[in-house]
Write an enzyme that holds these catalytic residues in place. Structure first.
Site, short mmCIF file in Angstrom:
data_model
loop_
_atom_site.label_atom_id
_atom_site.label_comp_id
_atom_site.label_asym_id
_atom_site.label_seq_id
_atom_site.Cartn_x
_atom_site.Cartn_y
_atom_site.Cartn_z
N LYS A 158 0.88 -39.83 -64.59
CA LYS A 158 -0.33 -39.43 -65.00
C LYS A 158 -0.65 -40.05 -66.57
O LYS A 158 0.42 -40.10 -67.26
CB LYS A 158 -1.51 -38.11 -64.25
CG LYS A 158 -1.17 -37.84 -63.70
CD LYS A 158 -2.17 -38.76 -61.88
CE LYS A 158 -1.54 -37.65 -60.90
NZ LYS A 158 -2.50 -38.48 -59.98
N SER A 218 -2.24 -43.80 -57.19
CA SER A 218 -3.35 -43.29 -57.93
C SER A 218 -3.12 -43.64 -59.47
O SER A 218 -4.11 -43.35 -60.17
CB SER A 218 -2.77 -41.93 -58.34
OG SER A 218 -1.89 -41.11 -58.80
#
Length: 192
Positions: free
Chosen positions: A98, A62
């Site tokens: 993230k 990701s």
């Protein structure tokens, strides 16, 4: 009398015995000091990792190309984050990394082509590999709730992040810290 004389150790034997006893004492002292240093260093390492930094191993795609599976990074324990910074946080007994896109109160919008704007300003996201609106199940524009951060992965089509109510916005209780340094692999060693 000659038998008594033979029972007494010679000066050389006494010197050898004294040297052996001194060596034993020296060995015990070195061992005790070494163990003390090891215990102190271990305790300091635990304190530092508990209060100041956390070492993490990256798994998943990701955050590619910024971070790749198998890389080891350091997160600095922190409670305040700026947009664009990488953060680590707990989610379902896992640690996720993230990028912060929005802070509490910010309005986030993502158009059909995946362009992100915060408070009406389109972000320059040169770090993304692909812009994507999906996967999402929230309605945009979206206002970031109080005491939460809106986060996105850099590889948008492979990232489950704040666009999904499954992960949602990150609460302050979930936060580990700001990812600041890549430790491994050594050829990519450096700040993030």
């Amino acid at each position: 009398m000659s038998e008594e004389k033979n029972l007494k150790p010679s000066i050389e034997e006494l010197k050898k015995e004294l040297k052996r006893e001194n060596s034993k004492k020296e060995y015990r002292t070195v061992l005790r000091n070494t163990l003390f240093v090891v215990v102190v260093v271990a305790a300091l390492a635990v304190l530092i990792s508990s209060f100041f930094i956390t070492v993490l191993k990256v798994t998943g795609d990701s955050m590619t190309p910024t971070l790749e599976t198998g890389q080891i990074v350091i997160a600095q324990n922190s409670s305040g984050f700026e947009p664009g910074e990488l953060i680590a946080f707990y989610y379902n007994n896992k640690v996720l990394v993230k990028r912060v896109v929005g802070s509490p109160g910010d309005w986030i919008n993502i158009d059909g082509e995946g362009n992100v704007s915060v408070n009406g300003v389109v972000l320059d996201e040169s770090y993304t590999t692909d812009k994507s609106l999906e996967p999402t199940d929230i309605t945009f524009p979206y206002q970031v709730p109080e005491n939460r951060y809106f986060v996105l992965g850099d590889h948008r089509s492979a990232s489950i992040d704040s666009r999904s109510s499954v992960v949602g916005c990150v609460t302050k209780e979930q936060l580990i810290g700001k990812v600041i340094f890549r430790v491994f692999p050594f050829d990519k060693l450096g700040g993030l």
